[in-house]
Scaffold this active site. Structure first.
Site: not given
Length: 223
Positions: A67, A69, A190
């Site tokens: 996505d 920021y 991540h």
């Protein structure tokens, strides 16, 4: 007559069938309407910035984010990257730390602008290309994922010896789109502070990437 997509010409040709589809037109109409009604990031001219900086035939590496920021002035169309004037976000700080540890390179933590990577052939691709200000994942399941899945599969089908870096469960779920017999897929947790120490730190993806590129007669990336 639908408006032409403001994207780099090589990508426009490669993805022409998708851009002319009803599904993409529906997504484009939704996004245009959102920009009129709400505060959306990145700026409209930056939505396809990753594609402008990394034409299809230049793609050597794909780093997949989820996505953009959602804070003021952070998103500028490249996954994990921020403009010069914006503080380096925590996930990117961890990426820099891993590069420093893996390659022995001193990283400048003052800038999070990754345009230099993009120009070397690193496609910094978010799965979703727009977001409502201060509302993460607000444009999820509106059609962007289908578009970026098409991009990933097209790279896999039409190119050879590309390195895909898939960090976190969302990115790793895209492995099914990639032909692992002719590309290198590197997977890790991540780089977010919540998960980086469960396997991202120490993954050595950047040296593995450069070794693979060198082995296949390609230029190493200057991380």
């Amino acid at each position: 007559m639908s408006k032409p997509v403001d994207i780099e010409p090589e990508w426009a040709t490669i993805l022409a069938n998708y851009f002319s589809s009803e599904r993409f037109q529906k997504l484009a109409d939704f996004v245009r309407e959102e920009y009129v009604k709400k505060s959306i990031y990145p700026k409209p001219q930056d939505i396809f910035k990753a594609f402008w900086l990394t034409p299809f035939s230049n793609v050597q590496v794909v780093i997949l984010g989820q996505d953009p920021y959602h804070g003021t002035d952070q998103a500028h169309g490249l996954s994990f990257s921020v403009p010069e004037t914006v503080k380096v976000p925590p996930s990117l700080q961890n990426i820099y730390k891993e590069i420093a540890s893996d390659l022995g390179i001193k990283k400048d933590f003052k800038t999070g602008n990754l345009v230099s990577w993009a120009k070397q052939g690193v496609l910094l691709l978010n799965a979703i290309l727009t977001v409502v200000a201060n509302t993460p994942a607000s444009h999820r399941e509106k059609g962007w994922e289908e578009f970026t899945d098409t991009v990933i599969k097209t790279i896999s089908d039409k190119r050879e010896n590309v390195v895909f870096m898939l960090w976190g469960n969302f990115a790793r779920s895209k492995k099914a789109l990639i032909d692992t017999s002719k590309h290198l897929v590197l997977e890790a947790p991540h780089p977010s502070p919540f998960s980086a120490h469960s396997g991202f730190m120490g993954c050595k993806h950047f040296s593995k990437c450069n070794e693979y590129l060198q082995k296949h007669g390609k230029k190493e990336i200057k991380w």
